[in-house]
Design an enzyme around this catalytic site. Structure first.
Site, mmCIF file in Angstrom:
data_model
loop_
_atom_site.group_PDB
_atom_site.id
_atom_site.type_symbol
_atom_site.label_atom_id
_atom_site.label_comp_id
_atom_site.label_asym_id
_atom_site.label_seq_id
_atom_site.Cartn_x
_atom_site.Cartn_y
_atom_site.Cartn_z
ATOM 1 N N ASN A 12 -28.874 -3.545 14.560
ATOM 2 C CA ASN A 12 -29.229 -2.122 14.678
ATOM 3 C C ASN A 12 -29.776 -1.720 16.043
ATOM 4 O O ASN A 12 -30.498 -0.733 16.152
ATOM 5 C CB ASN A 12 -30.247 -1.714 13.604
ATOM 6 C CG ASN A 12 -29.647 -1.615 12.228
ATOM 7 O OD1 ASN A 12 -28.449 -1.805 12.053
ATOM 8 N ND2 ASN A 12 -30.465 -1.330 11.247
ATOM 9 N N LYS A 15 -25.495 -1.889 19.738
ATOM 10 C CA LYS A 15 -24.531 -2.610 20.563
ATOM 11 C C LYS A 15 -23.122 -2.022 20.443
ATOM 12 O O LYS A 15 -22.470 -1.761 21.449
ATOM 13 C CB LYS A 15 -24.537 -4.102 20.188
ATOM 14 C CG LYS A 15 -25.874 -4.788 20.457
ATOM 15 C CD LYS A 15 -25.883 -6.250 20.050
ATOM 16 C CE LYS A 15 -25.698 -6.487 18.580
ATOM 17 N NZ LYS A 15 -26.799 -6.001 17.726
ATOM 18 N N ASP A 85 -17.268 -7.056 21.483
ATOM 19 C CA ASP A 85 -18.264 -6.879 20.433
ATOM 20 C C ASP A 85 -18.394 -8.190 19.664
ATOM 21 O O ASP A 85 -17.465 -8.990 19.634
ATOM 22 C CB ASP A 85 -17.819 -5.759 19.484
ATOM 23 C CG ASP A 85 -18.945 -5.220 18.622
ATOM 24 O OD1 ASP A 85 -20.127 -5.477 18.937
ATOM 25 O OD2 ASP A 85 -18.648 -4.528 17.636
ATOM 26 N N GLU A 86 -19.548 -8.409 19.045
ATOM 27 C CA GLU A 86 -19.808 -9.609 18.243
ATOM 28 C C GLU A 86 -19.598 -10.887 19.055
ATOM 29 O O GLU A 86 -19.067 -11.882 18.562
ATOM 30 C CB GLU A 86 -18.934 -9.621 16.975
ATOM 31 C CG GLU A 86 -19.070 -8.389 16.099
ATOM 32 C CD GLU A 86 -20.433 -8.242 15.428
ATOM 33 O OE1 GLU A 86 -21.230 -9.199 15.467
ATOM 34 O OE2 GLU A 86 -20.702 -7.157 14.880
ATOM 35 N N CYS A 184 -43.033 -10.440 11.302
ATOM 36 C CA CYS A 184 -42.370 -10.089 10.037
ATOM 37 C C CYS A 184 -41.256 -11.069 9.676
ATOM 38 O O CYS A 184 -40.895 -11.194 8.505
ATOM 39 C CB CYS A 184 -41.852 -8.652 10.082
ATOM 40 S SG CYS A 184 -43.181 -7.416 10.074
#
Length: 191
Positions: A12, A15, A85-86, A184
């Protein structure tokens, strides 16, 4: 002088939307881009990049035996930029091919991807991009649970419980992964 860029960020962090924006900016100036994505990411459809806000575009899928350098070298006219991407799913040899595109074809390459997995270990593609990229740029987003910067990815099972072991690659979106800060990640406030 062309360079190899690695723009990394947690889930999130924008990208894919950034790839679409960069491609649009090149094309608005009548320049061409070559867009690639992982062939194993089939969340939407193999051979497409798709942002969470609904924008989608065709891209050349990369598989283990894909020679990215050969594909780009044979594109006519020569692209002004290569976008990926990725890129965390790339293999070592693919990263070497990207560097060769920059060094021999003088085409800038911008690779976008996650840096680390849900165990906070580097992906193979990310590891070699961190080593071979000319420029590293962090894309930021906030933790799913608090207001700190997200630097890690939390995987959850089908019941929403945190998972810290297992296969590195499991394709999924917000149903199984959350961008989180270090605190977290270690102790997510999930009920």
């Amino acid at each position: 002088m062309a360079q190899l860029f690695f723009r990394y960020g947690s889930m999130n962090s924008g990208k894919t939307i950034e790839i679409l924006k960069v491609a649009h900016n090149y094309e608005e100036q009548n320049k061409t881009v070559a867009i690639f994505t992982s062939g194993i990411d089939d969340r939407d459809q193999v051979g497409f990049i798709s942002s969470r806000i609904g924008l989608k575009r065709e891209a050349t899928p990369i598989f283990s035996d894909t020679n990215i350098f050969e594909i780009v070298a044979n594109i006519k006219p020569k692209p002004n930029c290569v976008l990926l991407d990725e890129s965390q799913f790339l293999e070592k040899e693919h990263v070497f091919q990207l560097a060769k595109i920059v060094d021999e074809l003088n085409i800038p390459v911008i690779a976008y991807g996650l840096k680390n997995d849900f165990r906070n270990e580097l992906f193979e593609g990310s590891k070699y991009l961190l080593l071979y990229a000319d420029k590293l740029e962090e894309m930021k987003t906030i933790c799913w649970f608090c207001a700190k910067k997200a630097t890690m990815v939390l995987r959850v099972d089908d019941k929403g419980k945190p998972v810290y072991t297992g296969e590195q690659i499991m394709i999924g979106g917000n149903d199984h992964y959350y961008p989180v800060c270090r605190k977290c990640h270690a102790n997510p406030p999930i009920k």
